[in-house]
Design an enzyme around this catalytic site. Structure first.
Site, PDB file in Angstrom:
ATOM      1  N   ASP A  11       0.867  -1.185   0.000  1.00  0.00           N
ATOM      2  CA  ASP A  11       0.000   0.000   0.000  1.00  0.00           C
ATOM      3  C   ASP A  11       0.896   1.225   0.000  1.00  0.00           C
ATOM      4  OD1 ASP A  11      -2.256   1.699   0.241  1.00  0.00           O
ATOM      5  OD2 ASP A  11      -2.110   1.709   2.416  1.00  0.00           O
ATOM      6  N   SER A  12       0.297   2.372  -0.252  1.00  0.00           N
ATOM      7  CA  SER A  12       1.039   3.625  -0.202  1.00  0.00           C
ATOM      8  C   SER A  12       1.418   3.981   1.232  1.00  0.00           C
ATOM      9  CB  SER A  12       0.199   4.759  -0.795  1.00  0.00           C
ATOM     10  OG  SER A  12      -0.990   4.917  -0.039  1.00  0.00           O
ATOM     11  N   TYR A  43      -0.566   8.236  -2.637  1.00  0.00           N
ATOM     12  CA  TYR A  43      -0.486   8.040  -4.085  1.00  0.00           C
ATOM     13  C   TYR A  43      -1.553   8.869  -4.817  1.00  0.00           C
ATOM     14  CZ  TYR A  43       2.634   3.916  -3.736  1.00  0.00           C
ATOM     15  OH  TYR A  43       3.681   3.057  -3.518  1.00  0.00           O
ATOM     16  N   GLY A  44      -2.623   9.208  -4.108  1.00  0.00           N
ATOM     17  CA  GLY A  44      -3.779   9.842  -4.741  1.00  0.00           C
ATOM     18  C   GLY A  44      -3.501  11.168  -5.417  1.00  0.00           C
ATOM     19  N   CYS A  74      -4.407  -0.979  -2.051  1.00  0.00           N
ATOM     20  CA  CYS A  74      -4.508   0.464  -2.225  1.00  0.00           C
ATOM     21  C   CYS A  74      -5.442   0.737  -3.396  1.00  0.00           C
ATOM     22  CB  CYS A  74      -3.111   1.027  -2.507  1.00  0.00           C
ATOM     23  SG  CYS A  74      -3.065   2.769  -2.984  1.00  0.00           S
ATOM     24  N   ASN A  75      -6.494   1.501  -3.167  1.00  0.00           N
ATOM     25  CA  ASN A  75      -7.457   1.802  -4.225  1.00  0.00           C
ATOM     26  C   ASN A  75      -6.811   2.556  -5.384  1.00  0.00           C
ATOM     27  OD1 ASN A  75     -10.545   1.321  -3.308  1.00  0.00           O
ATOM     28  ND2 ASN A  75      -9.274   1.765  -1.528  1.00  0.00           N
ATOM     29  N   THR A  76      -6.001   3.563  -5.071  1.00  0.00           N
ATOM     30  CA  THR A  76      -5.378   4.373  -6.117  1.00  0.00           C
ATOM     31  C   THR A  76      -4.440   3.538  -6.969  1.00  0.00           C
ATOM     32  OG1 THR A  76      -5.521   6.353  -4.734  1.00  0.00           O
ATOM     33  CG2 THR A  76      -3.980   6.422  -6.571  1.00  0.00           C
ATOM     34  N   CYS A 183     -10.715   4.138   0.020  1.00  0.00           N
ATOM     35  CA  CYS A 183      -9.288   4.178   0.306  1.00  0.00           C
ATOM     36  C   CYS A 183      -9.044   3.237   1.461  1.00  0.00           C
ATOM     37  CB  CYS A 183      -8.846   5.603   0.669  1.00  0.00           C
ATOM     38  SG  CYS A 183      -7.136   5.724   1.266  1.00  0.00           S
ATOM     39  N   HIS A 185      -6.970   3.309   3.750  1.00  0.00           N
ATOM     40  CA  HIS A 185      -6.711   3.996   5.018  1.00  0.00           C
ATOM     41  C   HIS A 185      -8.014   4.288   5.786  1.00  0.00           C
ATOM     42  CE1 HIS A 185      -2.756   4.834   3.243  1.00  0.00           C
ATOM     43  NE2 HIS A 185      -2.356   5.318   4.407  1.00  0.00           N
TER      44      HIS A 185
END
Length: 258
Positions: A11-12, A43-44, A74-76, A183, A185
């Site tokens: 993940d970021s 990352y977004g 991570c979604n992004t 996200c 997070h």
């Protein structure tokens, strides 16, 4: 089929540990290696090309540690880079994207809210998904500043509360009945979010769905772990204390520059 190689996740930052927790709960016997690229979070805000480059770097790090599959927690990263990763590598990739489908299908008000990063909401994959549910009004909100506060260990700060109020109030006024967290997070914000939104609004994140997909890939394609107690390793390229605290100090966190 037996395969005692670990599951890799990246993940970021620390947010993907929400995905790791769901996978660990469903598959407690599997070894895991988690990589937090907190130095480059979030990352977004980054361009697609930079996100792809970071994802390649993270993938190489995990492949060097002999993982049998990789969860892009991570979604992004998923919405911007998973196609390229699947084209480049043979290892199976499991992605995470906002759970729009269950929210749109079950919404009684035909209005749902999505809280996500700019990188996710502006991605081609996200917009293709949204097009499938044109009968549902989707209230999108970029979560400016939320990831940074979580990464800095300021989960319960006054600034966090202020930001969440400003993002969620327009959704409440729009009469949403589902809030999709886009996200990895953001599940850590659920206790705070529940203090702001009415209990008629249901919160959806992707953790359980990703865990079930991971189980499916393990059973059908790569093989499961058959050795006793599982082992979890966590790496970060930033302050290990923040990642350790989000894991309730139950696991060692290794600082590594990458």
């Amino acid at each position: 089929m037996i395969n005692n190689q670990p599951i890799g996740l990246f993940d970021s930052g620390i947010g993907g540990t929400s995905i790791w927790s769901a996978i660990h709960e469903l598959l407690p016997n599997e070894d895991t290696i988690y990589l937090a690229d907190s130095k480059n979070a979030p990352y977004g805000k980054k361009a697609k090309e930079e996100i792809i480059a970071l994802c390649i770097k993270n993938t190489e790090f995990l492949l060097e540690r002999n993982v049998k599959l990789i969860v892009v927690a991570c979604n992004t990263a998923t919405t911007n880079a998973i196609k390229e990763l699947r084209d480049l590598y043979e290892v199976p990739f499991i992605g995470i994207e906002p759970a729009i489908k269950p929210a749109a299908i079950h919404s009684k008000t035909q209005t749902i809210g999505i809280l996500a990063t700019k990188g996710t909401l502006s991605s081609e994959l996200f917009n293709k998904t949204v097009e499938k549910y044109q009968e549902t009004k989707i209230v999108e909100q970029i979560g400016y500043g939320l990831v940074e506060l979580i990464e800095n260990g300021e989960l319960n700060s006054p600034e966090m509360s202020k930001l969440l109020h400003s993002y969620l109030q327009p959704m409440i006024e729009a009469n949403i009945d589902y809030l999709v967290l886009g996200c990895s997070h953001y599940p850590y914000l659920i206790p705070l979010i529940k203090k702001i939104i009415p209990n008629t609004i249901q919160i959806i994140d992707s953790g359980e769905a990703v865990a079930r997909q991971t189980q499916k890939i393990i059973e059908e394609k790569v093989g499961k772990h058959d050795i006793g107690k599982s082992n979890a390793i966590f790496y970060t390229n930033s302050n290990p204390k923040v990642l350790s605290e989000i894991l309730n100090n139950k696991y060692d966190v290794l600082k590594k520059d990458f």
